[in-house]
Design an enzyme around this catalytic site. Structure first.
Site, PDB file in Angstrom:
ATOM      1  N   LYS A 190      -2.064  -1.736  -8.142  1.00 57.22           N
ATOM      2  CA  LYS A 190      -2.967  -0.899  -7.324  1.00 57.22           C
ATOM      3  C   LYS A 190      -2.108  -0.117  -6.327  1.00 57.22           C
ATOM      4  O   LYS A 190      -1.988  -0.490  -5.163  1.00 57.22           O
ATOM      5  CB  LYS A 190      -3.995  -1.778  -6.601  1.00 57.22           C
ATOM      6  N   VAL A 191      -1.497   0.939  -6.837  1.00 55.85           N
ATOM      7  CA  VAL A 191      -0.587   1.755  -6.028  1.00 55.85           C
ATOM      8  C   VAL A 191      -1.405   2.820  -5.298  1.00 55.85           C
ATOM      9  O   VAL A 191      -2.179   3.551  -5.929  1.00 55.85           O
ATOM     10  CB  VAL A 191       0.460   2.452  -6.931  1.00 55.85           C
TER      11      VAL A 191
END
Ligand code: PMP
Length: 312
Positions: A163-164
């Site tokens: 989850k960048v």
């Protein structure tokens, strides 16, 4: 957003190693993560169980495990253990004193002020805040979606399994295109442009001829905690198994039922894709069953799943 502005919450954030008033938590405009999106985050929900007058955080440890995986990919070192982060989160929620469902946002980021995108030789830090959150997608009636012209990012570009923060530009383009077109959500195709991947911030399931099907991890999805919850509940409560296989775009048009799932989205029925009505346009029977069981599980009403519900 209106909900956030009307509420006195949030009042606090975990920032700089302690819980402080959220109005005192802020970063320098030169912060590397602000400039380049070099951060990872999580989205966790806490549910208010009215009958018990208690808050339960759903699958908190599993979310923090994924947080650490995201950090590993992005070379962010967290100086807290999963257990410590869970305790900090509980403390934060206790201080807020919610009597409603809320959303928890842990964020690990490159806090250094150096110019240039890189993942090493940077200061790094973590903050956590929470907000009240009811429905993210409409749950009362099936939603209208389109296939986005923006495709999902491949693993070798910005890994979707992490989850960048920066990768949510991809989600924002999809969601905005959908909203501007009069739809409520978007479905994206995988990076090869050939198969269904997921929604802008949610996984997708399809029902066809009594079979429950979802795209595999190699179609550029985030491996959702809710997706995994659906696997478990379908196996245990409905004695069904889920088929993980590639899905073509036009299979969505002829599906009997479609639904999104995610921490924010919860279990949300899809009634129309690209102007084609899904099934009879109403929420499907299987979707309804899964949604009902899901809401019981997250509120700790089915004891078999109590280990997923952390009391605040
Ligand atoms: N895909 C994307 C891109 C997401 O942002 C999310 C929300 N975290 C999901 C799927 C669903 O994941 P989860 O069930 O873990 O919230």
């Amino acid at each position: 957003m209106e909900q956030v502005m009307e509420s006195k919450h949030p009042e606090f954030a975990f920032f700089g190693g302690k819980i402080i008033p959220i109005s005192d938590a802020g970063v320098d405009i030169r912060t590397n993560a602000l400039q380049y999106g070099t951060a990872v985050f999580e989205g966790i929900r806490s549910y208010w169980a009215e009958a018990e007058k208690k808050n339960y955080v759903f699958r908190m440890e599993d979310h923090y495990k994924r947080f650490f995986d995201s950090c590993k990919i992005m070379m962010i070192n967290i100086k807290y253990s999963i257990n410590e982060l869970c305790n900090i989160t509980k403390d934060l929620l206790k201080k807020e004193g919610y009597e409603e469902d809320s959303y928890i946002r842990p964020y690990a980021y490159n806090s250094g002020l150096d110019l240039g995108p890189k993942l090493i030789k940077n200061d790094q830090d973590i903050f956590i805040y929470t907000i009240p959150l009811g429905e993210y997608l409409n749950l009362s009636k099936p939603i209208k979606v389109c296939i986005s012209s923006w495709m999902r990012i491949p693993d070798n570009c910005i890994p979707p399994r992490a989850k960048v923060a920066g990768s949510y530009v991809n989600a924002a383009l999809q969601k905005t295109e959908a909203l501007l077109g009069g739809y409520e959500e978007a479905i994206t195709l995988s990076s090869d442009g050939q198969h269904v991947s997921e929604g802008s911030a949610m996984n997708i399931f399809m029902v066809k001829n009594g079979k429950l099907i979802t795209p595999p991890t190699y179609n550029d999805i985030l491996e959702g905690v809710t997706r995994n919850t659906i696997f478990e509940l379908v196996k245990n409560e409905l004695d069904l198994s889920i088929i993980e296989r590639q899905i073509d775009r036009t299979e969505l048009y002829t599906a009997d039922e479609l639904f999104f799932c995610g921490t924010g989205a919860q279990v949300s029925s899809i009634g129309n894709v690209d102007g084609r009505t899904v099934g009879d346009g109403k929420m499907g029977e299987l979707t309804k069953k899964i949604q009902n069981i899901y809401f019981k599980i997250v509120k700790n009403e089915i004891k078999k799943y109590s280990h997923w519900c952390t009391e605040v």
